[in-house]
Every structure is written in structure tokens, then in C-alpha cells.
Motif scaffolding. Structure first.
Motif, PDB file in Angstrom:
ATOM      1  N   GLY A 213       0.815  -1.214   0.000  1.00 17.20           N
ATOM      2  CA  GLY A 213       0.000   0.000   0.000  1.00 17.20           C
ATOM      3  C   GLY A 213       0.846   1.261   0.000  1.00 17.20           C
ATOM      4  O   GLY A 213       0.333   2.370   0.187  1.00 17.20           O
ATOM      5  N   LYS A 214       2.157   1.111  -0.190  1.00 18.01           N
ATOM      6  CA  LYS A 214       3.052   2.265  -0.181  1.00 18.01           C
ATOM      7  C   LYS A 214       3.110   2.880  -1.578  1.00 18.01           C
ATOM      8  O   LYS A 214       3.106   2.168  -2.579  1.00 18.01           O
ATOM      9  CB  LYS A 214       4.450   1.769   0.223  1.00 18.01           C
ATOM     10  CG  LYS A 214       5.421   2.839   0.630  1.00 18.01           C
ATOM     11  CD  LYS A 214       6.687   2.225   1.201  1.00 18.01           C
ATOM     12  CE  LYS A 214       7.483   1.532   0.106  1.00 18.01           C
ATOM     13  NZ  LYS A 214       8.507   0.631   0.513  1.00 18.01           N
ATOM     14  N   GLU A 215       3.176   4.219  -1.615  1.00 14.22           N
ATOM     15  CA  GLU A 215       3.265   4.864  -2.921  1.00 14.22           C
ATOM     16  C   GLU A 215       4.680   4.701  -3.498  1.00 14.22           C
ATOM     17  O   GLU A 215       5.675   4.923  -2.793  1.00 14.22           O
ATOM     18  CB  GLU A 215       2.903   6.342  -2.821  1.00 14.22           C
ATOM     19  CG  GLU A 215       2.465   6.868  -4.167  1.00 14.22           C
ATOM     20  CD  GLU A 215       2.163   8.361  -4.173  1.00 14.22           C
ATOM     21  OE1 GLU A 215       1.666   8.825  -5.198  1.00 14.22           O
ATOM     22  OE2 GLU A 215       2.443   9.055  -3.173  1.00 14.22           O
ATOM     23  N   VAL A 216       4.751   4.291  -4.725  1.00  7.87           N
ATOM     24  CA  VAL A 216       6.053   4.063  -5.364  1.00  7.87           C
ATOM     25  C   VAL A 216       6.009   4.641  -6.782  1.00  7.87           C
ATOM     26  O   VAL A 216       4.938   5.034  -7.257  1.00  7.87           O
ATOM     27  CB  VAL A 216       6.365   2.540  -5.471  1.00  7.87           C
ATOM     28  CG1 VAL A 216       6.698   1.942  -4.130  1.00  7.87           C
ATOM     29  CG2 VAL A 216       5.220   1.795  -6.148  1.00  7.87           C
ATOM     30  N   ILE A 217       7.169   4.685  -7.409  1.00 12.27           N
ATOM     31  CA  ILE A 217       7.152   5.041  -8.830  1.00 12.27           C
ATOM     32  C   ILE A 217       7.523   3.807  -9.649  1.00 12.27           C
ATOM     33  O   ILE A 217       8.322   2.974  -9.224  1.00 12.27           O
ATOM     34  CB  ILE A 217       8.080   6.218  -9.190  1.00 12.27           C
ATOM     35  CG1 ILE A 217       9.491   5.963  -8.660  1.00 12.27           C
ATOM     36  CG2 ILE A 217       7.540   7.543  -8.732  1.00 12.27           C
ATOM     37  CD1 ILE A 217      10.510   6.079  -9.723  1.00 12.27           C
ATOM     38  N   LEU A 218       6.895   3.734 -10.796  1.00 16.36           N
ATOM     39  CA  LEU A 218       7.174   2.633 -11.725  1.00 16.36           C
ATOM     40  C   LEU A 218       7.806   3.232 -12.961  1.00 16.36           C
ATOM     41  O   LEU A 218       7.284   4.184 -13.537  1.00 16.36           O
ATOM     42  CB  LEU A 218       5.859   1.996 -12.143  1.00 16.36           C
ATOM     43  CG  LEU A 218       5.491   0.613 -11.655  1.00 16.36           C
ATOM     44  CD1 LEU A 218       4.275   0.130 -12.400  1.00 16.36           C
ATOM     45  CD2 LEU A 218       6.639  -0.378 -11.777  1.00 16.36           C
ATOM     46  N   PHE A 219       8.925   2.677 -13.366  1.00 14.22           N
ATOM     47  CA  PHE A 219       9.577   3.153 -14.578  1.00 14.22           C
ATOM     48  C   PHE A 219       9.727   1.975 -15.531  1.00 14.22           C
ATOM     49  O   PHE A 219      10.452   1.017 -15.231  1.00 14.22           O
ATOM     50  CB  PHE A 219      10.936   3.771 -14.250  1.00 14.22           C
ATOM     51  CG  PHE A 219      11.637   4.327 -15.448  1.00 14.22           C
ATOM     52  CD1 PHE A 219      11.090   5.371 -16.163  1.00 14.22           C
ATOM     53  CD2 PHE A 219      12.846   3.804 -15.871  1.00 14.22           C
ATOM     54  CE1 PHE A 219      11.728   5.897 -17.280  1.00 14.22           C
ATOM     55  CE2 PHE A 219      13.497   4.319 -16.980  1.00 14.22           C
ATOM     56  CZ  PHE A 219      12.932   5.375 -17.681  1.00 14.22           C
ATOM     57  N   GLN A 220       9.024   2.052 -16.646  1.00 15.76           N
ATOM     58  CA  GLN A 220       9.039   0.941 -17.601  1.00 15.76           C
ATOM     59  C   GLN A 220       9.287   1.481 -19.016  1.00 15.76           C
ATOM     60  O   GLN A 220       8.362   1.652 -19.809  1.00 15.76           O
ATOM     61  CB  GLN A 220       7.710   0.179 -17.541  1.00 15.76           C
ATOM     62  CG  GLN A 220       7.461  -0.415 -16.155  1.00 15.76           C
ATOM     63  CD  GLN A 220       6.162  -1.183 -16.048  1.00 15.76           C
ATOM     64  OE1 GLN A 220       5.174  -0.814 -16.670  1.00 15.76           O
ATOM     65  NE2 GLN A 220       6.163  -2.223 -15.235  1.00 15.76           N
ATOM     66  N   PRO A 221      10.556   1.781 -19.314  1.00 17.26           N
ATOM     67  CA  PRO A 221      10.840   2.443 -20.588  1.00 17.26           C
ATOM     68  C   PRO A 221      10.493   1.594 -21.816  1.00 17.26           C
ATOM     69  O   PRO A 221      10.417   2.132 -22.918  1.00 17.26           O
ATOM     70  CB  PRO A 221      12.358   2.700 -20.517  1.00 17.26           C
ATOM     71  CG  PRO A 221      12.878   1.706 -19.542  1.00 17.26           C
ATOM     72  CD  PRO A 221      11.780   1.495 -18.551  1.00 17.26           C
ATOM     73  N   ALA A 222      10.287   0.293 -21.625  1.00 22.19           N
ATOM     74  CA  ALA A 222      10.016  -0.563 -22.796  1.00 22.19           C
ATOM     75  C   ALA A 222       8.554  -0.984 -22.855  1.00 22.19           C
ATOM     76  O   ALA A 222       8.221  -1.966 -23.519  1.00 22.19           O
ATOM     77  CB  ALA A 222      10.918  -1.797 -22.732  1.00 22.19           C
ATOM     78  N   SER A 223       7.691  -0.218 -22.200  1.00 23.81           N
ATOM     79  CA  SER A 223       6.302  -0.688 -22.093  1.00 23.81           C
ATOM     80  C   SER A 223       5.631  -0.897 -23.458  1.00 23.81           C
ATOM     81  O   SER A 223       4.825  -1.811 -23.629  1.00 23.81           O
ATOM     82  CB  SER A 223       5.466   0.253 -21.220  1.00 23.81           C
ATOM     83  OG  SER A 223       5.605   1.562 -21.687  1.00 23.81           O
ATOM     84  N   GLU A 224       6.027  -0.086 -24.443  1.00 26.16           N
ATOM     85  CA  GLU A 224       5.410  -0.244 -25.776  1.00 26.16           C
ATOM     86  C   GLU A 224       5.773  -1.571 -26.430  1.00 26.16           C
ATOM     87  O   GLU A 224       5.153  -1.984 -27.397  1.00 26.16           O
ATOM     88  CB  GLU A 224       5.830   0.885 -26.722  1.00 26.16           C
ATOM     89  CG  GLU A 224       5.352   2.264 -26.346  1.00 26.16           C
ATOM     90  CD  GLU A 224       6.361   3.000 -25.479  1.00 26.16           C
ATOM     91  OE1 GLU A 224       7.227   2.327 -24.866  1.00 26.16           O
ATOM     92  OE2 GLU A 224       6.290   4.230 -25.399  1.00 26.16           O
ATOM     93  N   PHE A 225       6.816  -2.189 -25.922  1.00 27.86           N
ATOM     94  CA  PHE A 225       7.272  -3.438 -26.534  1.00 27.86           C
ATOM     95  C   PHE A 225       6.511  -4.666 -26.043  1.00 27.86           C
ATOM     96  O   PHE A 225       6.716  -5.761 -26.552  1.00 27.86           O
ATOM     97  CB  PHE A 225       8.764  -3.653 -26.237  1.00 27.86           C
ATOM     98  CG  PHE A 225       9.678  -2.804 -27.079  1.00 27.86           C
ATOM     99  CD1 PHE A 225      10.197  -3.292 -28.262  1.00 27.86           C
ATOM    100  CD2 PHE A 225      10.014  -1.522 -26.682  1.00 27.86           C
ATOM    101  CE1 PHE A 225      11.043  -2.519 -29.034  1.00 27.86           C
ATOM    102  CE2 PHE A 225      10.862  -0.741 -27.445  1.00 27.86           C
ATOM    103  CZ  PHE A 225      11.382  -1.242 -28.631  1.00 27.86           C
ATOM    104  N   LEU A 226       5.673  -4.470 -25.030  1.00 27.96           N
ATOM    105  CA  LEU A 226       5.019  -5.644 -24.431  1.00 27.96           C
ATOM    106  C   LEU A 226       4.313  -6.551 -25.444  1.00 27.96           C
ATOM    107  O   LEU A 226       4.529  -7.769 -25.428  1.00 27.96           O
ATOM    108  CB  LEU A 226       4.037  -5.219 -23.343  1.00 27.96           C
ATOM    109  CG  LEU A 226       4.593  -5.136 -21.922  1.00 27.96           C
ATOM    110  CD1 LEU A 226       3.495  -4.786 -20.938  1.00 27.96           C
ATOM    111  CD2 LEU A 226       5.276  -6.437 -21.506  1.00 27.96           C
ATOM    112  N   PRO A 227       3.466  -5.991 -26.350  1.00 29.68           N
ATOM    113  CA  PRO A 227       2.792  -6.877 -27.306  1.00 29.68           C
ATOM    114  C   PRO A 227       3.790  -7.637 -28.180  1.00 29.68           C
ATOM    115  O   PRO A 227       3.591  -8.816 -28.476  1.00 29.68           O
ATOM    116  CB  PRO A 227       1.955  -5.916 -28.166  1.00 29.68           C
ATOM    117  CG  PRO A 227       1.898  -4.633 -27.411  1.00 29.68           C
ATOM    118  CD  PRO A 227       3.079  -4.577 -26.516  1.00 29.68           C
TER     119      PRO A 227
END
Ligand SMILES: O=P(O)(O)OC[C@H]1O[C@H](O[C@H]2O[C@H](CO)[C@@H](O)[C@H](O)[C@H]2O)[C@H](O)[C@@H](O)[C@@H]1O
Length: 386
Positions: A213-227
């Protein structure tokens, strides 16, 4: 021990990435967009071959040699007679000891390391496989020992600690099971870090809530590559399904094709199958780890970038006040060692029981020495705080 093909050097050839030309990978720079996804160009490798060292590696060692050299089983001496074995083992020891002149043991150099940490904030970056857990045949069974978990937990009481792994972040979190750490999966392409002011370059950061439940940051520079990664994963599973021992692992933003348990005569077949699939994906590249081929996006992002990102988001990027230590065993950890070496801050520690060229400053033989080192660091910090 597996030496370089020409036997002129006792130093192991670093497991080389697959030959791009052999794989028929195109160097086209335009992002591939299978489902109409849009790509932000900032992180694309503009000179992928040079950046990844692919051409240099390929000149010195063929991909099949690289497959053989990765994760060498240096103790497998053909045992003809005892004296021959003893001689080989003495030679191996001498070679290792000579190598340690260049990469001294972090345990033997402990005082030197802690002296340079005085007055500074020490930050720990730890690789997972081969560093916190021993290399095992089945990647699903690469469990961390309780003793190692306790050592990491204790170290994390004193030093901000992050795990940076090629595995998916979920998988490595599941293995480590310590909520007080920061985690970067997929070779740094999936970072969950603290909420801090981050550089404006990192627009892709999103705020999220972790399991506690802690606030965090997510950094996913390759998210467009998922498909695309999902497509490749399926294609590789289908393609290799009849090769006994082959295993395709979903690491979210990358895919691992393991050949550790495949008979050597089929390694060429595996490489050909991977090549056939990769031909259709010019926006993906192939690197080489310990008996594993790793498919990942052509992005200018790696474990070294992940270290810089985490230091920044922890508010610890001031090199005069901070001493980062990165411990890892694999080729992908070299990117992190290099970042520390080039910026002349902190130390890379290579975990290896065989000599290999590295950008690290120190060495440790195996995960049990890593555990000893972590315990000593925590004891040192505790006693210096008294
Ligand atoms: O960055 P890491 O945490 O070191 O992850 C790199 C790869 O590690 C795993 O594979 C390696 O360890 C396995 C378990 O010991 C072993 O069976 C395999 O041969 C090694 O290559 C993991 O399974 C891969 O997905 C990671 O990319």
C-alpha cells in the motif's frame, strides 16, 4: 576450464552476444509497431551494434564458441589420472590467483573498501542469479537460501539496497521476498523505486501503489514493446517445443531462451530457431548470458542506466557523498560496473570462480562469499555507528 579458442590467454572469453549478421538482424532504426503502438524515440539505441559491443564480440569469438563459453564448467577436467588432475587444478589455481591481482577479493580488500566509504552513504545494488542464488539447472528452482535472505535483510537495515535482475520484477520479488528493497526487473527495464523528485528526462515514470500500500514510482521504458515481446515469447515456445531441455522464460520486457539442459549437438538448432524468429523483429536484439540467449528491445537502457536511475530517485546521485557498490556475475552486470568505473564512484564486484575480463574493481568467488561480504558490511556499519 574453458579457455579462449586460441588458448593464448588464460582469461575466459566473456559470453558474447549472438552475431547480428548471423542472425540476420536488421539495423533499421525505425521502431517496429505491431499493434499501432507508438514509441518514444529518446531511448532507442541509435548505434545499437557499437553500443552493445556486438561487432567487437563477434570478431573475437563465434556465437557457437560463445554458447560453449557461457557459464563454463571449469572443473570438468577429463579425469585420466590423479596427477594430471592435480596438475590441472594447480594450474587453475595459479591462473585464478594471478587474475585476482587485477580483481582483488572484496573480502581481502574489505578495509580498503570501508575506508573509502567513511563519511559516505553506501548504497548496495545486487544482481540475483549467480550472485544471491547459485546457478542451478532449472531457473524456476533458483531459490535464495534463508541465510542469504537474512544477510540481505540485515544489510538493507543499514544501506539502501536494490536488486537488479534479468528476471521479471515479479519473479525476482517472489524469490527474494524482502519488501524493504527496491527492485528492477527485465535488466533494469522495469523499476519500482521510491517516490522522489526525478529528472525531467524520466517522463515515463508513473506513480503506483505497491503490495504494502506504499506509494512508489514505476519506470518501464520498454512498455510499448510488451505486445511484441508476447508475440516473440509465443513464437519461441512453439519453435523450441521439440528440443529436449530447451526452456523459454517470460521475463516481461525480455525473453530468455535457456539451453543449459539441451544436448550440445542441438545448440546450433536452438540458435537457428531463435534467428528465424528474430528476423521478423528488427526492433529486438539478442544478448548472451550464462547458457541463455536473451531477447530484448533495442533500447538504450540497461542495468547501468538502472543504477543511475535508482541513485537519482533515491536522491543519492551526488558522487562525493555516496558510495555505490554493485555485485553481479554476468555479462549484463558489466553495464553497471562500467557506469561506476567511468564515473569513478563506487565499486563493481564481479562474482566469478573463473578468470574473466571485467569492468569491476573487485571479485568474490561465489554467492557464499557474497553473503560473507554482506554480513561484514552490516557488522562494520553497526560497529562504526556505536
Ligand atoms: O540478472 P540475473 O538476475 O543474473 O538474471 C540473468 C538470468 O538468470 C537466470 O538464468 C541463469 O540462472 C538460472 C538459474 O540458476 C540458470 O538455470 C540459467 O542457466 C542462467 O542463465 C534467469 O533464468 C534468466 O531469465 C535471467 O535472464
Amino acid at each position: 576450464m574453458d579457455l579462449k579458442a586460441n588458448h593464448t590467454s588464460p582469461v575466459l572469453a566473456d559470453p558474447a552476444p549472438m552475431n547480428e549478421s548471423m542472425l540476420g538482424l536488421h539495423s533499421a532504426m525505425l521502431p517496429y509497431s505491431p499493434n499501432g503502438a507508438t514509441f518514444s524515440p529518446a531511448l532507442f539505441l541509435t548505434i545499437p551494434r557499437k553500443k552493445t559491443g556486438i561487432l567487437d564480440d563477434v570478431k573475437s569469438v563465434s556465437w557457437l564458441d560463445a554458447m560453449r563459453a557461457s557459464s563454463p564448467t571449469h572443473n570438468k577436467v577429463a579425469a585420466k589420472d590423479l596427477s594430471h588432475d592435480q596438475q590441472s587444478s594447480n594450474d587453475t589455481d595459479i591462473v585464478y590467483r594471478n587474475w585476482m591481482l587485477k580483481y582483488p577479493s572484496a573480502l581481502a580488500s574489505f578495509e580498503q573498501i570501508t575506508n573509502s566509504a567513511r563519511g559516505k552513504r553506501l548504497v548496495l545494488f545486487l544482481d540475483y542469479d549467480g550472485t544471491l542464488s547459485p546457478i542451478v539447472d532449472n531457473p524456476d528452482n533458483a531459490f535464495m537460501s534463508r541465510a542469504m535472505r537474512a544477510a540481505v535483510k540485515n544489510a538493507a537495515k543499514y544501506f539502501p539496497t536494490a536488486i537488479i535482475s534479468g528476471r521479471s520484477r515479479d519473479k525476482v520479488c517472489e524469490f527474494v521476498r524482502l519488501t524493504e528493497l527496491y527492485y528492477a526487473g527485465s535488466h533494469g527495464m522495469d523499476i519500482m523505486g521510491p517516490v522522489q523528485p526525478v529528472s525531467k528526462d524520466h517522463k515515463k515514470c508513473i506513480r503506483s501503489i505497491d503490495n504494502q500500500g506504499k506509494e512508489v514510482i514505476l519506470f518501464q521504458p520498454a512498455s510499448e514493446f510488451l505486445p511484441m515481446i508476447d508475440e516473440v515469447l509465443k513464437a519461441l515456445i512453439e519453435k523450441t517445443k521439440d528440443i529436449k531441455g530447451a526452456k523459454v522464460e517470460n521475463n516481461k520486457f525480455c525473453v530468455s531462451v535457456h539451453y543449459r539442459n539441451v544436448e550440445e549437438k542441438y545448440w546450433t538448432t536452438i540458435a537457428q530457431y531463435v534467428e528465424e524468429v528474430m528476423k521478423q523483429y528488427p526492433r529486438l536484439r539478442l544478448t548472451h548470458g550464462r547458457k541463455v540467449l536473451e531477447v530484448r528491445p533495442v533500447l538504450d537502457w540497461d542495468k547501468g542506466k538502472a543504477v543511475e536511475f535508482l541513485l537519482e530517485s533515491l536522491g543519492l546521485s551526488n558522487s562525493d557523498e555516496v558510495l555505490p557498490i554493485y555485485i553481479g556475475d554476468d555479462r549484463t552486470d558489466e553495464d553497471a560496473f562500467k557506469v561506476l568505473k567511468d564515473s569513478n564512484r563506487g565499486y563493481g564486484i564481479l562474482v566469478s570462480s573463473v578468470p574473466k575480463e571485467s569492468n569491476a574493481s573487485y571479485s568474490l568467488r561465489d554467492p557464499s562469499e557474497v553473503m560473507d561480504f554482506l554480513k561484514r558490511l552490516a557488522r562494520w556499519k553497526m560497529s562504526s555507528a556505536l
